[in-house]
Design a protein around this motif. Structure first.
Motif, PDB file in Angstrom:
ATOM      1  N   ASP A 374      52.474  47.882  25.435  1.00 24.24           N
ATOM      2  CA  ASP A 374      51.034  48.163  25.404  1.00 24.24           C
ATOM      3  C   ASP A 374      50.768  49.663  25.552  1.00 24.24           C
ATOM      4  O   ASP A 374      49.882  50.210  24.874  1.00 24.24           O
ATOM      5  CB  ASP A 374      50.329  47.396  26.518  1.00 24.24           C
ATOM      6  N   ARG A 375      51.500  50.330  26.415  1.00 25.58           N
ATOM      7  CA  ARG A 375      51.321  51.773  26.567  1.00 25.58           C
ATOM      8  C   ARG A 375      51.697  52.509  25.290  1.00 25.58           C
ATOM      9  O   ARG A 375      51.040  53.477  24.895  1.00 25.58           O
ATOM     10  CB  ARG A 375      52.152  52.282  27.748  1.00 25.58           C
ATOM     11  N   GLY A 376      52.745  52.042  24.639  1.00 25.29           N
ATOM     12  CA  GLY A 376      53.117  52.634  23.356  1.00 25.29           C
ATOM     13  C   GLY A 376      52.030  52.458  22.318  1.00 25.29           C
ATOM     14  O   GLY A 376      51.765  53.354  21.509  1.00 25.29           O
ATOM     15  N   ASP A 377      51.353  51.300  22.363  1.00 32.18           N
ATOM     16  CA  ASP A 377      50.293  51.027  21.393  1.00 32.18           C
ATOM     17  C   ASP A 377      49.066  51.909  21.582  1.00 32.18           C
ATOM     18  O   ASP A 377      48.259  52.056  20.662  1.00 32.18           O
ATOM     19  CB  ASP A 377      49.875  49.553  21.476  1.00 32.18           C
ATOM     20  N   ILE A 378      48.901  52.479  22.772  1.00 32.12           N
ATOM     21  CA  ILE A 378      47.753  53.377  22.983  1.00 32.12           C
ATOM     22  C   ILE A 378      48.199  54.839  23.008  1.00 32.12           C
ATOM     23  O   ILE A 378      47.497  55.706  23.530  1.00 32.12           O
ATOM     24  CB  ILE A 378      46.974  53.016  24.271  1.00 32.12           C
ATOM     25  N   GLY A 379      49.388  55.098  22.445  1.00 27.26           N
ATOM     26  CA  GLY A 379      49.787  56.471  22.190  1.00 27.26           C
ATOM     27  C   GLY A 379      50.755  57.099  23.149  1.00 27.26           C
ATOM     28  O   GLY A 379      51.068  58.290  23.031  1.00 27.26           O
ATOM     29  N   ASP A 380      51.312  56.344  24.104  1.00 29.57           N
ATOM     30  CA  ASP A 380      52.285  56.892  25.051  1.00 29.57           C
ATOM     31  C   ASP A 380      53.673  56.798  24.420  1.00 29.57           C
ATOM     32  O   ASP A 380      54.309  55.745  24.446  1.00 29.57           O
ATOM     33  CB  ASP A 380      52.214  56.109  26.365  1.00 29.57           C
TER      34      ASP A 380
END
Length: 579
Positions: A374-380
């Motif tokens: 999920d963090r990757g999906d918001i740009g992390d």
């Protein structure tokens, strides 16, 4: 075999390991407020226990059946699936643009965890659809997304992955299914698909209005091997102008497999284009099917890892219930020589605590991985890289451990565990597929020590182990394990040959997974330090202590195998090995 949703432990893992509150601070996941999260976790648990769990044994005994080309499921499955669709559980993480709720992947994992614990075979139906949705979101055209995603996200239509052929298992580049561009007529611009696929989970059934097959095939003149495969969308029913299902496409289910377990999940042999009129659409670019396949499989590997949690939870619950009720002998050394429930005997108590500890540790790893996705999906980008290294650990260790827990469940039952009527054996039979599909666990371990080992110049793994060691505090076993994992990763990357890395890949993957899972449990235990619920706090302390004091040292014992190298494996040639 009743099922009690593990709601409180799920909520703890979602809060502590996935970090749902931090995700809710982002614009994309702002709807994931505490009240909504709790309502979803409690609601899907109740749904799973009430409507899917009662079908688990029935599905195992009766199974799926192929009748005149149509796959039939036992009574109750159709109504349970329609209820699932109507209540919106399939749409939790789907794109809001196409009718989904747009919530974190973490919560979609909770839905599948509960449904799979209730009924693992049935849960494969929505689980495979998730992969199809992800592939279309990442690689489909706007027109394809508009036509297919709303119904896939709602669950009215289901999706499959068609990768495997009899001669092309892990080596998908060896496939023989072909695709030929149609240059004129009503299907101009589409493709004629011809070939046969095996092991297609839920490849044919009547529960959904349409089935969207994503099929790997080769175009004329395409490069050899995996560089020359393309992905095609092949619907069971062609769509009418208004988007409703129309005429049946030219493919059929030839047979369904007779399997060790998951009997209610139809595993199909699919034949495409018997009459040379199977029509499909290209998804993504020509010869780029491998990239689209990995989009599907990465998600599927997380959800298969979840199956280790699912089967372990169900087996643990049944073993605990049985052990409380089964009266057998007096407890050794007790003043009272009256027969006692077997839960009072030390070795049975050891098995039960081990089952529960492993299950909770796997759950922590699952939600930590989902939170990183999920963090990757918001740009992390750092979280995205961490998710990449966590996926093979989760898929491999959790599915292997799910088998171990299911096997312990049989052992707790004693002779009754070997009798089908108790249902304990079903958990073991169902669990045995998970280390095999979506890339065998040996392939997961190979992925970790090849592609993932060098991710971000090796720092994706090293930063993970550094975080664990730093956070371990006075937990010496966990600190040592994290340090050993870091050292082995460095040796594999800088000194070991490829054969040496692969020879030690499976034990190394297990070591890494245990380190991360122990860390997740420790975080949960610390999070409950101020809780007023003494029973819950004490139970978590017990499972955490067992894991850190007994499972982590066991993982340290895998170091010798992880660094042994490949020399001994090839001391005999193949003929001599066979004898």
């Amino acid at each position: 075999m009743t099922y009690k949703p593990a709601t409180q432990d799920q909520l703890l893992a979602i809060r502590v390991n996935a970090g749902i509150a931090e995700l809710a601070e982002s614009e994309r996941f702002s709807a994931a407020e505490p009240d909504l999260v709790e309502a979803i976790v409690e609601g899907v648990g109740q749904f799973a226990a009430g409507e899917w769990a009662p079908l688990n044994r029935k599905g195992d005994l009766e199974g799926a059946k192929l009748e005149n080309g149509v796959v039939r499921l036992p009574d109750g499955f159709e109504a349970a699936y329609q209820s699932y669709v109507e209540q919106g559980w399939n749409a939790i993480a789907g794109s809001a643009e196409y009718g989904g709720q747009g919530l974190p992947f973490t919560l979609a994992c909770t839905v599948l965890e509960n449904l799979g614990t209730a009924n693992m075979a049935f849960n494969l139906l929505p689980m495979l659809s998730v992969g199809a949705i992800e592939a279309l979101e990442a690689h489909g055209t706007e027109e394809q997304q508009a036509r297919y995603l709303p119904k896939l996200i709602s669950g009215q239509w289901s999706g499959t992955m068609n990768l495997t052929e009899s001669q092309a298992g892990s080596d998908v580049g060896a496939l023989r299914t072909t695709a030929q561009l149609i240059e004129d007529g009503e299907h101009a611009g589409k493709y004629r698909i011809k070939g046969q696929k095996i092991y297609i989970t839920w490849g044919e059934h009547e529960l959904a209005e349409n089935i969207i097959h994503l099929v790997l095939a080769r175009l004329p003149g395409a490069p050899e091997g995996s560089r020359g495969i393309s992905l095609f969308l092949v619907p069971k029913y062609h769509l009418n102008e208004d988007g409703t299902p129309g005429a049946h496409n030219d493919f059929r289910c030839v047979s369904i497999e007779h399997k060790l377990g998951i009997n209610a999940s139809p595993t199909c042999v699919m034949s495409y284009g018997d009459n040379d009129e199977c029509i499909g659409e290209l998804v993504g670019a020509e010869n780029r099917g491998l990239a689209a396949m990995f989009t599907m499989m990465n998600n599927a590997r997380i959800n298969v890892g979840s199956q280790g949690v699912q089967i372990a939870e169900r087996a643990t619950q049944q073993a605990l219930d049985y052990a409380k009720e089964r009266i057998q002998s007096a407890r050794a050394g007790a003043a009272d020589r009256s027969p006692a429930a077997i839960i009072e005997h030390p070795d049975v108590r050891r098995m039960l605590i081990r089952m529960r500890s492993l299950t909770e540790a796997m759950r922590g790893l699952l939600y930590y991985t989902a939170g990183q996705v999920d963090r990757g999906d918001i740009g992390d980008s750092a979280a995205a890289a961490r998710a990449e290294v966590l996926v093979p650990m989760l898929k491999a260790w959790a599915t292997d451990t799910g088998i171990d827990v299911a096997s312990l469940g049989i052992q707790v039952h004693g002779g009754m565990g070997f009798i089908e009527e108790t249902g304990a054996a079903q958990h073991w039979r169902d669990s045995r597929i998970a280390p095999i599909y979506e890339g065998t666990n040996g392939i997961q371990a190979a992925d970790l020590v090849t592609r993932k080992l060098g991710l971000e110049d090796g720092q994706a793994l090293q930063a993970l182990f550094a975080d664990i060691a730093r956070d371990a505090g006075d937990e010496a076993n966990l600190q040592v394990l994290a340090g050993e994992c870091a050292a082995i990763a460095k040796w594999m990357r800088e000194e070991a040959s490829l054969d040496d890395r692969l020879a030690g890949s499976v034990p190394f993957t297990a070591m890494c997974a245990v380190a991360v899972s122990g860390w997740c449990l420790l975080q949960q235990h610390r999070a409950l330090a101020d809780s007023d619920d003494e029973g819950r706090k004490g139970a978590k302390r017990l499972t955490t202590r067992y894991f850190l004091d007994q499972v982590v040292p066991e993982a340290l014992g895998l170091k010798a195998a992880a660094v042994a190298g490949a020399g001994l494996l090839y001391e005999l040639d193949s003929d001599a090995l066979v004898g």
